[in-house]
Write a protein that holds these residues in place. Structure first.
Motif, PDB file in Angstrom:
ATOM      1  N   ASP A   1      31.786  45.387  47.515  1.00 11.95           N
ATOM      2  CA  ASP A   1      31.019  46.449  48.157  1.00 11.95           C
ATOM      3  C   ASP A   1      31.593  46.112  49.796  1.00 11.95           C
TER       4      ASP A   1
ATOM      5  N   ARG B   1      33.058  48.861  52.321  1.00 12.41           N
ATOM      6  CA  ARG B   1      32.338  49.092  53.525  1.00 12.41           C
ATOM      7  C   ARG B   1      33.030  49.059  54.698  1.00 12.41           C
TER       8      ARG B   1
ATOM      9  N   LYS C   1      35.144  46.270  41.096  1.00 13.24           N
ATOM     10  CA  LYS C   1      33.549  46.614  40.843  1.00 13.24           C
ATOM     11  C   LYS C   1      33.246  47.311  39.599  1.00 13.24           C
TER      12      LYS C   1
END
Length: 234
Positions: free
Chosen positions: A100, A104, A119
């Motif tokens: 994550d 980002r 993920k």
């Protein structure tokens, strides 16, 4: 003689007065400087400073450290399959959190694609591990988690120690950080999975561990290839 004495006394008095004035001026100047400096410090809002970045730590490193802390604090039951499932659950959750952060902050297309795959794969395995872990909550003990000479204990501990000792220093580029830290993270997962394959008893969990070894070795190879091609990002 009286006149000379009076003149001498006046001269001494004037000298003392000048010395006193000089001392007072110096003291006032120092006090003014210190007050101004204190005012400057008070005006700075330290609460807005990112101390982790000041110390050179990346968000990925902080996330990885948090995962290791949770794993280190986990209480072992004494059943190889149960304890592997719970430890790998935390390990996978750490990988998802790191992915994550990469999605980002990262810019490199290849690293972002790998983060998306990691993920998705590990979220699926988290669901499978949770089901196995619940099923094994009442499993009988079959190893000694407090005995450093127990082979399963020793191999699981080695996987954690190696991860901590092999964690590379972070750099300014978030894609390179993800590449290096996830390589280390994957190697630790493989070491844990090998311990399950060698000493586990649950056939379904052992099959999952073998799949993890195969998948993550391929991803480590891909990480290393990208690293060699992007050494300028160090």
């Amino acid at each position: 003689m009286k006149t000379q004495a009076i003149l001498f006394a006046l001269l001494c008095s004037g000298t003392l007065l000048l010395s006193s004035c000089d001392t007072k001026t110096a003291t006032e100047t120092t006090a003014t400087t210190e007050t101004a400096a204190a005012g400057d410090m008070a005006a700075m809002d330290h609460s807005t400073m990112d101390h982790s970045k000041m110390a050179g730590d990346s968000p990925l490193k902080a996330s990885m450290d948090e995962m290791m802390g949770k794993m280190d604090a986990m209480k072992m039951k004494g059943n190889t399959d149960h304890d592997f499932a719970h430890m790998m659950l935390e390990h996978h959750k750490g990988a998802v959190a790191m992915a994550d952060i990469q999605l980002r902050d990262g810019k490199d297309a290849t690293m972002r694609q790998m983060a998306e795959k990691i993920k998705a794969d590990q979220q699926q395995e988290i669901g499978e591990l949770e089901a196995v872990a619940t099923r094994l909550d009442n499993a009988p003990t079959n190893y000694q988690p407090q005995d450093p000479n127990d082979p399963f204990t020793a191999q699981m501990k080695m996987s954690m120690t190696t991860m901590m000792q092999s964690t590379p220093p972070t750099v300014a580029n978030p894609d390179m950080n993800f590449n290096m830290l996830m390589t280390t993270h994957h190697q630790s997962a493989m070491d844990m999975a090998k311990a399950e394959v060698a000493y586990g008893k649950d056939s379904k969990l052992k099959a999952m561990a073998e799949k993890m070894i195969d998948t993550q070795q391929k991803e480590i190879d891909a990480f290393k290839t990208w690293h060699a091609q992007n050494a300028d990002k160090m």
